[in-house]
Scaffold this active site. Structure first.
Site, PDB file in Angstrom:
ATOM      1  N   HIS A 286      23.765 -13.933  47.166  1.00 22.67           N
ATOM      2  CA  HIS A 286      23.156 -13.791  45.826  1.00 22.67           C
ATOM      3  C   HIS A 286      22.650 -15.136  45.304  1.00 22.67           C
ATOM      4  CE1 HIS A 286      25.262  -9.837  45.601  1.00 22.67           C
ATOM      5  NE2 HIS A 286      26.229 -10.522  46.198  1.00 22.67           N
TER       6      HIS A 286
ATOM      7  N   SER B 128       0.574 -34.112  43.495  1.00 27.50           N
ATOM      8  CA  SER B 128      -0.104 -33.385  42.427  1.00 27.50           C
ATOM      9  C   SER B 128      -1.245 -34.255  41.922  1.00 27.50           C
ATOM     10  CB  SER B 128       0.884 -33.101  41.302  1.00 27.50           C
ATOM     11  OG  SER B 128       0.198 -32.910  40.088  1.00 27.50           O
TER      12      SER B 128
ATOM     13  N   LYS C 104       5.227 -35.909  41.792  1.00 25.08           N
ATOM     14  CA  LYS C 104       5.379 -34.700  42.601  1.00 25.08           C
ATOM     15  C   LYS C 104       5.221 -34.924  44.098  1.00 25.08           C
ATOM     16  CE  LYS C 104       5.718 -30.864  41.332  1.00 25.08           C
ATOM     17  NZ  LYS C 104       4.855 -30.003  40.549  1.00 25.08           N
TER      18      LYS C 104
END
Ligand code: ARG
Length: 458
Positions: A156, A277, A283
């Site tokens: 999960h 980016s 990024k």
């Protein structure tokens, strides 16, 4: 351009209809299979006396020359032709005159295209298998480097139990081995020859279909001529193998994306497989992994495409079937590209074991082991489970981990707790004790490695 099939019709086809009808822009990639298939056909015609041995020789030599000329660039493929089959036959006839016109005796484009496609996909499937073996090989290297790298295993997406990074990667090795197997399976049914089925009903000439099949490396022949020209199951199977494989690559990509995020930081991808980016200087984006995940959708689409083209088609050949190729080739190209990117991305990624360990220490992933400890001392599992859960709740309240609870306090929960509890719930112990076959312990992983290596060398 004059049509080879002009005869029944005399009027020119509309230009737009011509373009609409044409498949050469995408079937020209089968030129090699088309020519090799034709060479085997010519040889058979000669061997059976349907044409003279001399004519057969001329045809074969002419075809060989066409192949060499296409490969050297001396003969550009004419995109004005309807398809690759027509192109080759037309050049052959231009070069050899009337002999060239004998090649299409006892065959039709319907069995010819089925043959070419089977031969093409056979090669592609074998190539995908080798690419997959390389990928599994690359994974195995990382597996061996990380036999003792502890990380949280998840269910999960919640931290569940400690595992090793090797164990986790081995799971992907198993999936990829099944993919290799699946392509091998598809190859078995794909590798039967449709040539000689002709248009649909067979032929009045005394042909030898086994002669051609053998020359072209097929294991057998399609036993019903109508089925032989109508069957595209091998395409469906092939793209379905591609789809399952892409699903696996996509799951791996998803994990790579998660692991590269600051929230996890379990790995860092090489600069070679990331992008920046245009606006955010900080990024480093896992674009390649994202693209593999995204391209999975188009391969599933290719599968739906071919299934839908075939649905409800009456026997035998229908022009709808020309629509099989673009989707299949797209799946081929996509899959090969994705494996080609995944392999070096795995090879070059940096594993960050300290971060994995830290995450493993934070999620109470040794709670099962704490319960098992009590069980091994005689407590029923459900009772032990309850105590372990209560202790976890207590730790959350105090912002500490199970290892921080003093032994006196442990004893308040059960007299069965002794000093050895700390060693018992150490992550290393939790991993080392999972010795069941297939489990995360070192010795279990060694057995899995052995298994993977054996399968690879098969
Ligand atoms: N270009 C066709 C295809 O890809 C070849 C077979 C055409 N046969 C025919 N009878 N029109 O399916």
């Amino acid at each position: 351009m004059a049509k080879m099939w002009a005869g029944r019709t005399a009027g020119a086809t509309d230009k737009m209809a011509d373009d609409f009808n044409s498949s050469i822009s995408f079937d020209s990639r089968m030129y090699r299979q088309d020519i090799t298939g034709s060479m085997a056909h010519a040889a058979m015609l000669g061997a059976k006396g349907i044409i003279s041995p001399d004519e057969a020789e001329k045809l074969i030599a002419g075809l060989e020359q066409i192949l060499a000329d296409i490969e050297s660039g001396a003969l550009p493929i004419n995109m004005e032709c309807e398809d690759i089959h027509m192109f080759v036959e037309q050049v052959l006839t231009e070069r050899l005159g009337d002999v060239g016109k004998k090649l299409h005796t006892a065959r039709s484009r319907n069995d010819q295209v089925a043959l070419d496609l089977r031969m093409n996909l056979r090669e592609e499937a074998n190539e995908i298998i080798s690419l997959l073996k390389e990928l599994v090989g690359a994974m195995l290297v990382r597996v061996k480097q990380n036999k003792t790298t502890i990380m949280p295993g998840y269910t999960h997406l919640q931290r569940a139990q400690p595992i090793t990074f090797a164990h986790h990667l081995l799971a992907y090795c198993m999936m990829l081995l099944r993919d290799i197997d699946r392509f091998g399976d598809a190859l078995k049914r794909m590798n039967v020859s449709p040539i000689g089925c002709c248009a649909l009903a067979g032929t009045t000439y005394d042909t030898d279909r086994y002669f051609e099949a053998e020359r072209l490396g097929f294991d057998g022949i399609c036993m019903n001529s109508i089925d032989g020209v109508s069957d595209r199951d091998f395409c469906v199977e092939f793209v379905s193998c591609c789809s399952v494989l892409m699903m696996h690559l996509s799951r791996l990509s998803e994990e790579i994306i998660l692991w590269s995020s600051w929230e996890f930081k379990f790995i860092e991808l090489s600069d070679a497989y990331t992008t920046g980016s245009s606006i955010m200087p900080q990024k480093k984006n896992p674009d390649m992994a994202e693209l593999i995940r995204g391209k999975t959708g188009r391969v599933y689409g290719d599968l739906m495409g071919i299934l839908t083209v075939l649905k409800g088609l009456p026997l035998a050949y229908n022009k709808d079937m020309q629509e099989d190729k673009e989707g299949i080739f797209d799946a081929v190209d996509t899959v090969k590209m994705c494996i080609g990117i995944m392999t070096p991305m795995i090879e070059t990624m940096t594993v960050l074991p300290e971060n994995m360990k830290r995450a493993a220490q934070e999620g109470f992933i040794n709670a099962t082991d704490l319960a098992d400890y009590l069980v091994k001392k005689g407590m029923p599992f459900r009772t032990a489970y309850k105590i372990s859960g209560t202790l976890v709740a207590e730790c959350i309240k105090r912002r500490c981990v199970l290892e921080d609870i003093p032994i006196d306090e442990y004893k308040n929960y059960s007299e069965l707790f002794c000093d050895d509890i700390y060693n018992e719930i150490a992550l290393e112990t939790c991993v080392a004790k999972r010795i069941s076959l297939g489990g995360t312990s070192l010795e279990s992983c060694e057995k899995q490695i052995e298994f993977v290596e054996k399968q690879l060398n098969n």
